[in-house]
Design an enzyme around this catalytic site. Structure first.
Site, PDB file in Angstrom:
ATOM      1  N   GLU A   1      28.376  42.337  37.048  1.00 42.76           N
ATOM      2  CA  GLU A   1      29.573  41.644  36.540  1.00 42.76           C
ATOM      3  C   GLU A   1      30.730  41.726  37.541  1.00 42.76           C
ATOM      4  O   GLU A   1      31.886  41.918  37.183  1.00 42.76           O
ATOM      5  CB  GLU A   1      29.967  42.217  35.170  1.00 42.76           C
ATOM      6  CG  GLU A   1      30.827  41.301  34.309  1.00 42.76           C
ATOM      7  CD  GLU A   1      30.347  39.877  34.252  1.00 42.76           C
ATOM      8  OE1 GLU A   1      29.175  39.645  33.879  1.00 42.76           O
ATOM      9  OE2 GLU A   1      31.123  38.968  34.587  1.00 42.76           O
TER      10      GLU A   1
HETATM   11  C1  FAD Z   1      20.284  45.641  36.448  1.00 49.43           C
HETATM   12  C2  FAD Z   1      21.005  44.396  36.865  1.00 49.43           C
HETATM   13  C3  FAD Z   1      21.317  43.442  35.914  1.00 49.43           C
HETATM   14  C4  FAD Z   1      21.956  42.261  36.291  1.00 49.43           C
HETATM   15  N1  FAD Z   1      22.173  41.271  35.367  1.00 49.43           N
HETATM   16  C5  FAD Z   1      22.582  40.048  35.777  1.00 49.43           C
HETATM   17  C6  FAD Z   1      22.601  38.924  34.887  1.00 49.43           C
HETATM   18  O1  FAD Z   1      22.304  39.046  33.703  1.00 49.43           O
HETATM   19  N2  FAD Z   1      22.954  37.706  35.385  1.00 49.43           N
HETATM   20  C7  FAD Z   1      23.279  37.526  36.697  1.00 49.43           C
HETATM   21  O2  FAD Z   1      23.559  36.409  37.081  1.00 49.43           O
HETATM   22  N3  FAD Z   1      23.281  38.563  37.573  1.00 49.43           N
HETATM   23  C8  FAD Z   1      22.936  39.807  37.149  1.00 49.43           C
HETATM   24  N4  FAD Z   1      22.900  40.861  38.026  1.00 49.43           N
HETATM   25  C9  FAD Z   1      23.321  40.648  39.403  1.00 49.43           C
HETATM   26  C10 FAD Z   1      24.625  41.369  39.742  1.00 49.43           C
HETATM   27  O3  FAD Z   1      25.695  40.750  39.118  1.00 49.43           O
HETATM   28  C11 FAD Z   1      24.725  41.396  41.279  1.00 49.43           C
HETATM   29  O4  FAD Z   1      23.781  42.352  41.740  1.00 49.43           O
HETATM   30  C12 FAD Z   1      26.120  41.746  41.751  1.00 49.43           C
HETATM   31  O5  FAD Z   1      26.990  40.686  41.488  1.00 49.43           O
HETATM   32  C13 FAD Z   1      26.175  42.056  43.251  1.00 49.43           C
HETATM   33  O6  FAD Z   1      25.534  41.088  44.002  1.00 49.43           O
HETATM   34  P1  FAD Z   1      24.458  41.538  45.109  1.00 49.43           P
HETATM   35  O7  FAD Z   1      23.474  42.414  44.421  1.00 49.43           O
HETATM   36  O8  FAD Z   1      23.936  40.333  45.785  1.00 49.43           O
HETATM   37  O9  FAD Z   1      25.267  42.427  46.108  1.00 49.43           O
HETATM   38  P2  FAD Z   1      26.088  41.896  47.392  1.00 49.43           P
HETATM   39  O10 FAD Z   1      26.927  40.740  46.999  1.00 49.43           O
HETATM   40  O11 FAD Z   1      25.119  41.699  48.521  1.00 49.43           O
HETATM   41  O12 FAD Z   1      27.032  43.126  47.704  1.00 49.43           O
HETATM   42  C14 FAD Z   1      26.653  44.250  48.487  1.00 49.43           C
HETATM   43  C15 FAD Z   1      27.898  45.088  48.781  1.00 49.43           C
HETATM   44  O13 FAD Z   1      28.806  44.320  49.573  1.00 49.43           O
HETATM   45  C16 FAD Z   1      30.066  44.202  48.947  1.00 49.43           C
HETATM   46  N5  FAD Z   1      30.611  42.869  49.176  1.00 49.43           N
HETATM   47  C17 FAD Z   1      29.977  41.682  49.031  1.00 49.43           C
HETATM   48  N6  FAD Z   1      30.801  40.678  49.335  1.00 49.43           N
HETATM   49  C18 FAD Z   1      31.992  41.222  49.668  1.00 49.43           C
HETATM   50  C19 FAD Z   1      33.254  40.702  50.075  1.00 49.43           C
HETATM   51  N7  FAD Z   1      33.494  39.391  50.159  1.00 49.43           N
HETATM   52  N8  FAD Z   1      34.245  41.584  50.358  1.00 49.43           N
HETATM   53  C20 FAD Z   1      34.045  42.911  50.241  1.00 49.43           C
HETATM   54  N9  FAD Z   1      32.881  43.453  49.861  1.00 49.43           N
HETATM   55  C21 FAD Z   1      31.866  42.617  49.577  1.00 49.43           C
HETATM   56  C22 FAD Z   1      29.807  44.462  47.469  1.00 49.43           C
HETATM   57  O14 FAD Z   1      30.962  44.958  46.797  1.00 49.43           O
HETATM   58  C23 FAD Z   1      28.675  45.477  47.519  1.00 49.43           C
HETATM   59  O15 FAD Z   1      29.187  46.766  47.648  1.00 49.43           O
HETATM   60  C24 FAD Z   1      22.307  42.067  37.648  1.00 49.43           C
HETATM   61  C25 FAD Z   1      22.006  43.059  38.597  1.00 49.43           C
HETATM   62  C26 FAD Z   1      21.349  44.196  38.230  1.00 49.43           C
HETATM   63  C27 FAD Z   1      20.986  45.202  39.286  1.00 49.43           C
END
Ligand code: FAD
Length: 592
Positions: free
Chosen positions: A436
């Site tokens: 989220e």
């Molecule tokens: C158990 C689980 C349930 C989930 N449920 C849902 C769901 O129901 N629906 C759905 O759509 N998604 C869902 N998600 C996805 C979740 O919302 C994403 O994992 C989350 O938004 C982070 O995206 P990412 O994993 O690609 O991490 P990334 O975006 O790759 O981030 C990696 C790191 O980089 C940092 N970062 C990234 N971009 C920036 C920036 N511009 N500036 C500074 N820092 C940055 C982040 O803060 C993080 O620390 C779920 C994930 C999990 C693990």
């Protein structure tokens, strides 16, 4: 001892004396939500969740949800039965509008119920939580026809909902998503693409699952401006409301996770699935933002709930485990007698009460922004909700991890052994700072968007409100005076940090982004002290006036937790200020 005992006194105290439930119940929309009715409702709900869901928490962690070869998903033993009882009892409908079968209670009450349900079983609670997000989206942005078809069944809990944003290359950067939507001749759309990490994307709890899916229409520009939002049900719905053909979508796998193992986190494939557009094309992100505040608040509550559950377990263990002799003891002491263990427990207790108040204040602001008849009050409440939401989500869930870690520590070696059960809370808590919107993104939202509201006047008004409480406590004298002085010092630090950011962000955005996480922590800590000081002022008044239905010992404890937080936690803000005002030089000079 029961696995989870709803902290009803503290929930009621927070609703009535940190937020103002009685004032909310004066509004025409919430006249039935008077404090006595709400107290009974939360008592009943808490008992139900503790009986039905808390005993399934450990089993869910061990069994996990499982995907079957045909793509169906089986939730852990007992989940479907408990879910049906939950639906039959009418609990899912409580905070939703009566015109769709809801109970019409304020969001504030919904959040308190959510706290209880999540403490009872976080892995289960995600199904109603995601459904709630989808309902919110349809309420605000769905057409009349869409609302009529879907909302009554979703409000009762007969159908569940999901949010499909994430794709492998599109996480924090939702704008990078590539799922496609093409128009069909009959006015519907065909959705094709793969989504990952979809919570309760497939399961056996409900007859139908209403997926809300973000996708791109053919002429969409790149980035978030090109995103549209679609309703894509697992089973198509006939004109008479009965279920029709199976839609061409499915769960292709389930993730193996660190925690919340009962919750199926699905990879979803959409293969020309039939969808209906919500609102206008290319406005999907705008619509998502309307429900994001609520979803982020709900995840912030997860930090609170899981910490509360772990705290209860830690207190029980600290009374049972005997080890060493406390100074002056003549036999082995229960570890609760040791000063360092008491520090751990009080650190948990004070923070939990502070997060509870912060989350409930956020929900109250959401209610006032929606339901107050005066436009000026609505606008001010909206601003307050905007500022408090990233604080509740970011600060509340970071603390959820830290406090559950402390609960493990209280258990010593047994905390590291799975059968104790406390390790599960720590593992479960770890997701909340990630999904989220990661907490890094929350912090950037706070400094990047929220500080700029009304040219900085919104955050200044917010801090002025905290300063007013500090003045009130200082003027009250007695035990409150020290709280007022400490809170006043916290406010001064928050003002300096805020002023620095407002002045420096325009010269280099990295000034703000480098400062974001320490600033959020600083703002959360001052907000927490504010909440506890409000509670201490109220408790002092109640104590003098007969107690207001709260035990005297409970009210006295309010001053203890507030004093501990004000004198031993709040001073951390002095150490955070240099991290806020340091700028990004070191971060970009470092090599990795
Ligand atoms: C158990 C689980 C349930 C989930 N449920 C849902 C769901 O129901 N629906 C759905 O759509 N998604 C869902 N998600 C996805 C979740 O919302 C994403 O994992 C989350 O938004 C982070 O995206 P990412 O994993 O690609 O991490 P990334 O975006 O790759 O981030 C990696 C790191 O980089 C940092 N970062 C990234 N971009 C920036 C920036 N511009 N500036 C500074 N820092 C940055 C982040 O803060 C993080 O620390 C779920 C994930 C999990 C693990």
């Amino acid at each position: 001892m029961a696995e989870y005992v709803p902290p009803l006194d503290d929930i009621r105290f927070t609703l009535e004396h940190v937020t103002d439930l009685a004032a909310l119940a004066e509004l025409p929309r919430f006249r039935h939500a008077d404090p006595a009715t709400v107290a009974d409702l939360l008592d009943e709900a808490g008992r139900f969740f503790a009986e039905q869901f808390a005993p399934l928490n450990r089993l869910g962690d061990v069994q996990h949800s499982r995907r079957n070869p045909d793509g169906s998903v089986t939730t852990p033993e007992g989940f479907t039965k408990a879910y049906h009882r939950y639906v039959d009892a009418g609990w899912p409908a409580v905070p939703f509008p009566p015109e769709f079968g809801g109970g019409g209670f304020p969001w504030l009450v919904g959040v308190a119920m959510q706290e209880e349900l999540t403490s009872a079983n976080m892995g289960f609670s995600l199904c109603p939580l995601l459904t709630q997000g989808a309902i919110d989206m349809l309420l605000h942005n769905g057409s009349e026809a869409q609302r009529e078809v879907y909302l009554p069944k979703m409000v009762t809990g007969e159908w569940s909902g999901t949010m499909n944003l994430t794709e492998p290359q599109a996480g924090s950067d939702v704008g990078a998503l590539t799922t496609r939507a093409v128009p069909a001749d009959d006015g519907t759309w065909r959705i094709t693409g793969q989504k990952i990490f979809i919570t309760y994307g497939e399961h056996d709890l409900t007859d139908n699952i209403v997926h809300l899916v973000l996708a791109r229409v053919p002429d969409a520009p790149p980035g978030t401006r090109g995103i549209s939002c679609f309703i894509v049900p697992k089973y198509l719905v006939n004109d008479d409301g009965t279920l029709g053909a199976r839609n061409s979508l499915g769960c292709v796998s389930i993730e193996h996770k660190m925690g919340i193992n009962a919750s199926p986190t699905c990879v979803m494939a959409y293969d020309g699935a039939v969808g209906s557009l919500i609102g206008e094309p290319k406005q999907g992100m705008r619509y998502m933002f309307t429900m994001m505040n609520n979803a982020r608040l709900s995840v912030g509550v997860e930090g609170l709930s899981i910490a509360e559950r772990a705290y209860q377990q830690a207190v029980t263990y600290a009374h049972e485990r005997r080890q060493g002799r406390a100074p002056g003891a003549t036999a082995d002491s229960a570890i609760v007698e040791h000063a360092d263990v008491r520090r751990m427990l009080l650190t948990m207790k004070a923070h939990i009460e502070a997060i509870r108040g912060t989350a409930y204040l956020t929900a109250e602001a959401v209610d006032l922004a929606r339901a107050h008849p005066d436009a000026v009050v609505r606008a001010a409440a909206h601003e307050r909700a905007e500022i408090l939401t990233p604080i509740t989500k970011g600060w509340g869930t970071d603390l959820g991890v830290e406090l559950t870690s402390i609960a493990v520590q209280v258990h010593g070696g047994m905390g590291y052994i799975e059968e104790t059960g406390v390790a599960q809370h720590y593992r479960d808590a770890r997701i909340a700072p990630i999904y989220e919107g990661t907490n890094g993104i929350q912090a950037m939202d706070l400094v990047g968007r929220k500080l700029g509201l009304r040219g900085g006047a919104a955050i200044r008004d917010f801090v002025d409100g905290i300063a007013a409480t500090a003045d009130e406590a200082a003027a009250a004298g007695g035990g409150l005076a020290a709280l007022g002085t400490a809170l006043g010092e916290g406010v001064a630090v928050l003002r300096r940090a805020t002023a620095w950011l407002l002045a420096k962000t325009s010269t280099d955005p990295n000034n703000a982004f480098a400062a974001a996480t320490p600033y959020l922590r600083l703002a959360g800590t001052v907000t927490g002290a504010w909440v506890l000081t409000r509670g201490a002022i109220a408790a002092t008044g109640l104590r003098a006036g007969g107690g207001g239905g709260f035990p005297a010992a409970f009210l006295d404890q309010k001053l203890v937790t507030a004093h501990f937080f004000a004198t031993q936690v709040l001073p951390q803000v002095h150490g955070l200020l240099p991290a806020v005002t340091a700028g990004p030089t070191d971060l970009f000079a470092a090599t990795f």
